[in-house]
Design a protein around this motif. Structure first.
Motif, PDB file in Angstrom:
ATOM      1  N   ARG A 151       0.841  -1.203   0.000  1.00 41.91           N
ATOM      2  CA  ARG A 151       0.000   0.000   0.000  1.00 41.91           C
ATOM      3  C   ARG A 151       0.876   1.252   0.000  1.00 41.91           C
ATOM      4  N   ILE A 152       1.858   1.284   0.881  1.00 39.58           N
ATOM      5  CA  ILE A 152       2.678   2.487   1.021  1.00 39.58           C
ATOM      6  C   ILE A 152       3.540   2.704  -0.227  1.00 39.58           C
ATOM      7  N   VAL A 153       4.158   1.633  -0.729  1.00 38.32           N
ATOM      8  CA  VAL A 153       5.063   1.782  -1.883  1.00 38.32           C
ATOM      9  C   VAL A 153       4.298   2.281  -3.112  1.00 38.32           C
ATOM     10  N   ALA A 154       3.121   1.718  -3.372  1.00 36.93           N
ATOM     11  CA  ALA A 154       2.359   2.125  -4.553  1.00 36.93           C
ATOM     12  C   ALA A 154       1.894   3.583  -4.438  1.00 36.93           C
ATOM     13  N   SER A 155       1.328   3.936  -3.257  1.00 34.77           N
ATOM     14  CA  SER A 155       0.839   5.307  -3.077  1.00 34.77           C
ATOM     15  C   SER A 155       1.981   6.308  -3.147  1.00 34.77           C
ATOM     16  N   THR A 156       3.112   5.974  -2.530  1.00 39.98           N
ATOM     17  CA  THR A 156       4.243   6.897  -2.506  1.00 39.98           C
ATOM     18  C   THR A 156       4.821   7.079  -3.903  1.00 39.98           C
ATOM     19  N   ALA A 157       4.925   5.983  -4.674  1.00 39.70           N
ATOM     20  CA  ALA A 157       5.451   6.068  -6.040  1.00 39.70           C
ATOM     21  C   ALA A 157       4.567   6.985  -6.883  1.00 39.70           C
ATOM     22  N   LYS A 158       3.257   6.830  -6.716  1.00 38.10           N
ATOM     23  CA  LYS A 158       2.345   7.675  -7.501  1.00 38.10           C
ATOM     24  C   LYS A 158       2.464   9.139  -7.094  1.00 38.10           C
ATOM     25  N   GLU A 159       2.539   9.402  -5.802  1.00 41.45           N
ATOM     26  CA  GLU A 159       2.654  10.775  -5.306  1.00 41.45           C
ATOM     27  C   GLU A 159       3.967  11.414  -5.780  1.00 41.45           C
ATOM     28  N   LEU A 160       5.054  10.613  -5.774  1.00 39.74           N
ATOM     29  CA  LEU A 160       6.349  11.120  -6.246  1.00 39.74           C
ATOM     30  C   LEU A 160       6.264  11.537  -7.706  1.00 39.74           C
ATOM     31  N   ALA A 161       5.650  10.674  -8.523  1.00 38.41           N
ATOM     32  CA  ALA A 161       5.545  10.951  -9.955  1.00 38.41           C
ATOM     33  C   ALA A 161       4.735  12.220 -10.186  1.00 38.41           C
ATOM     34  N   ALA A 162       3.636  12.354  -9.445  1.00 40.31           N
ATOM     35  CA  ALA A 162       2.779  13.528  -9.609  1.00 40.31           C
ATOM     36  C   ALA A 162       3.512  14.796  -9.206  1.00 40.31           C
ATOM     37  N   ARG A 163       4.233  14.730  -8.088  1.00 41.30           N
ATOM     38  CA  ARG A 163       4.946  15.917  -7.600  1.00 41.30           C
ATOM     39  C   ARG A 163       6.117  16.282  -8.524  1.00 41.30           C
ATOM     40  N   ALA A 164       6.814  15.263  -9.022  1.00 40.40           N
ATOM     41  CA  ALA A 164       7.943  15.524  -9.916  1.00 40.40           C
ATOM     42  C   ALA A 164       7.450  16.246 -11.167  1.00 40.40           C
ATOM     43  N   LYS A 165       6.275  15.807 -11.644  1.00 40.63           N
ATOM     44  CA  LYS A 165       5.708  16.417 -12.845  1.00 40.63           C
ATOM     45  C   LYS A 165       5.281  17.855 -12.549  1.00 40.63           C
ATOM     46  N   ALA A 166       4.630  18.032 -11.406  1.00 44.48           N
ATOM     47  CA  ALA A 166       4.126  19.354 -11.056  1.00 44.48           C
ATOM     48  C   ALA A 166       5.255  20.344 -10.791  1.00 44.48           C
ATOM     49  N   GLU A 167       6.313  19.861 -10.117  1.00 42.62           N
ATOM     50  CA  GLU A 167       7.369  20.782  -9.709  1.00 42.62           C
ATOM     51  C   GLU A 167       8.543  20.811 -10.682  1.00 42.62           C
ATOM     52  N   ALA A 171       6.904  -6.682  14.100  1.00 38.59           N
ATOM     53  CA  ALA A 171       7.051  -7.523  15.288  1.00 38.59           C
ATOM     54  C   ALA A 171       8.446  -8.138  15.302  1.00 38.59           C
ATOM     55  N   GLY A 172       8.849  -8.610  16.456  1.00 41.92           N
ATOM     56  CA  GLY A 172      10.173  -9.198  16.571  1.00 41.92           C
ATOM     57  C   GLY A 172      11.262  -8.146  16.649  1.00 41.92           C
ATOM     58  N   GLY A 173      10.883  -6.896  16.843  1.00 42.89           N
ATOM     59  CA  GLY A 173      11.869  -5.818  16.948  1.00 42.89           C
ATOM     60  C   GLY A 173      12.539  -5.497  15.634  1.00 42.89           C
ATOM     61  N   GLN A 174      11.799  -5.682  14.531  1.00 47.28           N
ATOM     62  CA  GLN A 174      12.408  -5.456  13.225  1.00 47.28           C
ATOM     63  C   GLN A 174      11.824  -4.220  12.521  1.00 47.28           C
ATOM     64  N   GLY A 175      12.488  -3.819  11.466  1.00 50.40           N
ATOM     65  CA  GLY A 175      11.994  -2.697  10.696  1.00 50.40           C
ATOM     66  C   GLY A 175      12.687  -2.629   9.356  1.00 50.40           C
ATOM     67  N   VAL A 176      11.994  -2.091   8.348  1.00 51.22           N
ATOM     68  CA  VAL A 176      12.575  -1.941   7.018  1.00 51.22           C
ATOM     69  C   VAL A 176      12.375  -0.498   6.568  1.00 51.22           C
ATOM     70  N   ALA A 177      13.462   0.100   6.049  1.00 54.55           N
ATOM     71  CA  ALA A 177      13.391   1.445   5.491  1.00 54.55           C
ATOM     72  C   ALA A 177      13.698   1.348   4.002  1.00 54.55           C
ATOM     73  N   MET A 178      13.129   2.267   3.226  1.00 56.20           N
ATOM     74  CA  MET A 178      13.312   2.218   1.776  1.00 56.20           C
ATOM     75  C   MET A 178      13.325   3.638   1.223  1.00 56.20           C
ATOM     76  N   ILE A 179      14.107   3.810   0.152  1.00 52.71           N
ATOM     77  CA  ILE A 179      14.097   5.108  -0.547  1.00 52.71           C
ATOM     78  C   ILE A 179      13.553   4.890  -1.953  1.00 52.71           C
ATOM     79  N   LEU A 180      12.580   5.699  -2.316  1.00 53.13           N
ATOM     80  CA  LEU A 180      12.037   5.711  -3.677  1.00 53.13           C
ATOM     81  C   LEU A 180      12.372   7.067  -4.292  1.00 53.13           C
ATOM     82  N   ARG A 181      12.600   7.086  -5.595  1.00 55.29           N
ATOM     83  CA  ARG A 181      12.859   8.371  -6.260  1.00 55.29           C
ATOM     84  C   ARG A 181      12.076   8.416  -7.561  1.00 55.29           C
ATOM     85  N   SER A 182      11.544   9.603  -7.858  1.00 56.85           N
ATOM     86  CA  SER A 182      10.780   9.756  -9.092  1.00 56.85           C
ATOM     87  C   SER A 182      11.698   9.524 -10.286  1.00 56.85           C
ATOM     88  N   VAL A 183      11.119   9.089 -11.408  1.00 57.12           N
ATOM     89  CA  VAL A 183      11.951   8.845 -12.597  1.00 57.12           C
ATOM     90  C   VAL A 183      11.472   9.726 -13.761  1.00 57.12           C
TER      91      VAL A 183
END
Lengths: 441, 357
Positions: free
Chosen positions: A400-416, A429-441
């Motif tokens: 959910r987050i990756v798809a929405s963020t990718a779309k928002e990035l594309a829209a903002r890159a186009k607008a700006e 859970a288990g004391g874990q976590g994942v971080a990711m960087i997406l960039r508009s293309v």
């Protein structure tokens, strides 16, 4: 060494997000109560396949997973592929990393593309808190297994002899951490107390989540990200009219036994939810061959884990470690980010992680940094709502987050007219976590 | 820090070492003690709740001291029997050990790293030794009533790992009878030795006979307030930071009784516990101690000591707040401390301290 690393980096291809799809998330026991994990994951994949126009395509891989899983779902994602419009010759595999499952599937599919193993793949996840597996008790399970091994009637009787009435009570899944026996909420209550996160701040995060999600629906943002399922077209946990005032009337549910004020309510904690998501990730060549427009590149991701068992760190604080490591590797800072997505397991999780990044002491003692990571600009945070409003079907949240963020990035890159970068952080859970960087293309 | 062998408990010189006629059987021992409670002093409720015990033929051969519980004071000077019970050929059964570990959430570890043999969990060794200690406590000449005794403290020296299936000799005796502000305290001591005589494990349990006050024979008599002073379980109780929670179901006592053989009625059910003056069924002290020990990071190959002090009993079912603190890990391990308490009433249940030997 540096040269080798640089060469390795240079020889990698870009993996780009070209489309995303999910079914609306529904509160547990509600609209999707009778849908299985396989039903929902298949629906999410089929919706994605239809949207991208890749029906009958053989993809390099589909990675999916679920946190609450029946033993019969051993090949859940492959079964979903077989039931989908994809070429049955598409291989698939399951991943499980608690609430970071979806993030890890995105990372894995992207990496396969980046090293050239595959051209296109789907990453996704699903969870049903309604159709959850109910296990038989430990006593009954052992007796049944012994019964199965028994050959003679005497052995069979012996197997059943030790059964007690209590053994017939089934064991329902819980959100308790196996090693500590504390529920996720109770763990987070400890972190909330430790960081002194206020009730008002938590309610503010929750209200913004609902308001932002509702606004995104209103402007049609989710039109090409969500496919209706079983008569539901919007996340049914969402309350567009949510306000801090209304949220402030709710009674606390976690941390009531701790000293100090209990601040975590059903309003600023995510509800149990059913849902599924899927993201199409491809090489740039494959995208153009299939007339698909890339939305964002999956730049890099980093997983972290913390020692929560000893109480040395909070259960859901791993992203506070993963993000600075990821930023350092990419030569970026928090201030370079145009969008920041911090998964709202609880409002106080978001606030505690942000407080940690602002804390000189935490960044020095725990991260070994000479300066704090920095302050998150709230106007960049979870701009289209997050889990408090949408709900959190564990393994489906990453997609959910990756798809929405990718779309928002594309829209903002186009607008700006300039490239946009986003940071995503998901605790698990288990004391874990994942971080990711997406960039508009 | 190393502890010399002298500090391991040894049978006092003037004690006679005897082998009990039959291997001690806890069920029978409790039947004996329970029948005495039902027949001798306890309420009608006890008699109703424990008809089987009351009718037990064992009730007819009860130790006089158990039956004679009408008075609050024992008139004669008390003295523990100068007898040690020795039981040879005890072994830990593999299947039983796995069950025991499951119940107390312990992870079975190899005898030494890479070994195919399994080391017996220290809490399970207590269960192996316990019936032998009980056989001394329920002797006819033991001066205090066993039923209703309160387990105050327990300290163990785990000198070396014992393999599942290894043959051991248990030697148990009582000593150190002393007055306590709430009654009389006695130590039950058990050592487990290999066939070559090496002591591998030694445990000392402090039991309080409530309301039993009397002159104590001999010179060793002393008061034992020290057991309440040098501890974190102070009043008012300052709860440490919680790291875990135990959700104990109503059948926790029955479950532990099933693996430990300790079928003391105060642990089995509400009615059987109430019959003996408890508010309801309570968890075995050694169950909570074993769970606490299993939660620590004590490395499997290091000799260690563990001592536990019990405060308020855990009334079942219960939600117990737990704090586990390890000082260092693996080769840097320098000790552990576990505190368990009732978070609603802010009352401590136990404190466990583990140290390298």
């Amino acid at each position: 060494m540096d040269n080798i690393q640089q060469n390795a980096q240079q020889s990698l291809r870009r993996a780009v997000v070209v489309a995303g799809n999910r079914i609306p998330f529904a509160r547990a026991g509600g609209a999707h109560a009778n849908a299985s994990n396989q039903d929902m994951l298949t629906a999410a994949i089929d919706g994605l396949v239809a949207r991208a126009g890749i029906s009958g395509e053989r993809l390099g891989a589909v990675a999916g997973g679920a946190v609450l899983k029946h033993s019969r779902d051993f090949n859940l994602t492959r079964e979903a592929v077989l039931g989908s419009a994809l070429d049955p010759a598409t291989p698939a595999f399951d991943i499980q990393m608690a609430c970071a499952t979806g993030m890890e599937t995105v990372s894995t599919i992207s990496n396969k593309i980046r090293v050239g193993q595959i051209e296109a793949g789907i990453a996704g996840g699903v969870d049903s808190a309604s159709d959850a597996p109910i296990a038989v008790s430990e006593g009954l399970r052992r007796a049944l297994l012994q019964l199965q091994r028994a050959k003679t009637p005497t052995q069979k009787l012996k197997a059943l002899k030790n059964l007690r009435p209590n053994d017939l009570v089934p064991a329902a899944p819980t959100t308790g951490e196996p090693r500590t026996g504390l529920s996720m909420g109770e763990h987070q209550a400890l972190t909330t107390q430790q960081w002194g996160v206020s009730r008002e701040d938590q309610d503010q995060i929750a209200a913004s989540s609902h308001q932002n999600l509702a606004a995104a629906y209103d402007r049609g943002f989710f039109d090409d990200l969500v496919t209706p399922f079983k008569g539901v077209s919007k996340d049914n946990n969402m309350r567009a009219d949510s306000t801090v005032e209304k949220l402030s009337t709710l009674n606390p549910v976690f941390g009531k036994k701790l000293s100090g004020e209990a601040t975590m309510t059903a309003g600023n904690s995510t509800p149990l939810t059913d849902g599924a998501s899927a993201v199409l990730i491809t090489s740039e060549d494959w995208a153009s061959e299939h007339h698909l427009t890339p939305m964002a590149e999956v730049v890099d991701s980093e997983a972290a884990a913390v020692d929560f068992v000893s109480g040395n760190e909070g259960l859901l604080m791993a992203p506070a470690y993963a993000v600075p490591r990821l930023l350092a590797r990419q030569g970026l800072t928090l201030q370079d980010m145009d969008l920041i997505e911090i998964h709202e397991a609880f409002a106080s999780t978001v606030l505690a992680i942000m407080a940690a990044w602002e804390s000189e002491e935490f960044c020095r003692d725990r991260l070994g940094l000479s300066e704090p990571v920095g302050t998150v600009d709230r106007s960049k945070l979870n701009v289209n709502g997050s889990s408090l409003a949408a709900g959190h079907p564990f393994a489906a949240t990453g997609g959910r987050i990756v798809a929405s963020t990718a779309k928002e990035l594309a829209a903002r890159a186009k607008a700006e007219g300039r490239p946009q970068t986003a940071l995503i952080s998901v605790c698990a859970a288990g004391g874990q976590g994942v971080a990711m960087i997406l960039r508009s293309v | 820090m190393t502890r010399s062998a002298e500090q391991l408990p040894t049978v006092p010189e003037n004690y006679e070492q005897v082998q009990p006629a039959a291997k001690p059987n806890l069920g029978l021992l409790y039947a004996t003690a329970g029948a005495s409670a039902a027949g001798g002093f306890a309420s009608d409720a006890a008699a109703r709740a424990l008809p089987a015990l009351r009718k037990s033929p064992l009730g007819k051969v009860l130790p006089a001291s158990l039956l004679n519980r009408g008075g609050d004071r024992l008139r004669a000077a008390l003295e523990v029997p100068k007898i040690a019970h020795v039981v040879e050929g005890l072994t830990v059964d593999a299947e039983w050990h796995e069950k025991f570990c499951r119940v107390v959430h312990a992870t079975p570890r190899p005898l030494v790293p890479g070994s195919s043999e399994t080391a017996v969990f220290s809490g399970a060794l207590h269960s192996l030794a316990f019936p032998v200690a009980m056989s001394v406590l329920t002797r006819q000449d033991f001066p205090l009533p066993v039923m209703g005794m309160v387990h105050l403290t327990n300290s163990v020296q785990h000198v070396m790992n014992v393999a599942v299936g290894e043959e051991l000799t248990a030697t148990a005796w009582t000593e150190n009878l002393r007055t306590h502000r709430a009654g009389t305290v006695v130590d039950a001591v058990v050592t487990l030795t290999r066939n070559d005589g090496t002591v591998v494990w030694a445990g000392r349990s402090g039991y309080l006979a409530k309301g039993q006050t009397a002159a104590i024979a001999g010179e060793g008599a002393r008061t034992s307030e020290e057991e309440w002073t040098d501890s974190s379980l102070t009043v008012p109780f300052n709860a440490p930071q919680q790291t875990a929670q135990w959700s104990l179901k109503a059948d926790t006592g029955r479950e532990y009784a099933g693996v430990s053989g300790d079928y003391n009625p105060i642990h089995l059910s509400g009615p059987s516990a109430k019959a003996l003056g408890m508010k309801g069924a309570i968890a075995h002290g050694m169950y909570t101690a074993s769970r606490a020990l299993a939660a620590t990071g004590v490395p499997s190959e290091v000799p260690f000591s563990w001592s536990v002090e019990f405060a308020a009993p855990v009334l079942l079912p219960a939600t117990v707040a737990v704090s586990v603190h390890d000082d260092g890990r693996r080769e840097h391990w320098n000790g552990s401390r576990v505190i368990a308490w009732n978070p609603k009433r802010n009352k401590p249940h136990l404190e466990l301290v583990v140290k390298p030997l």
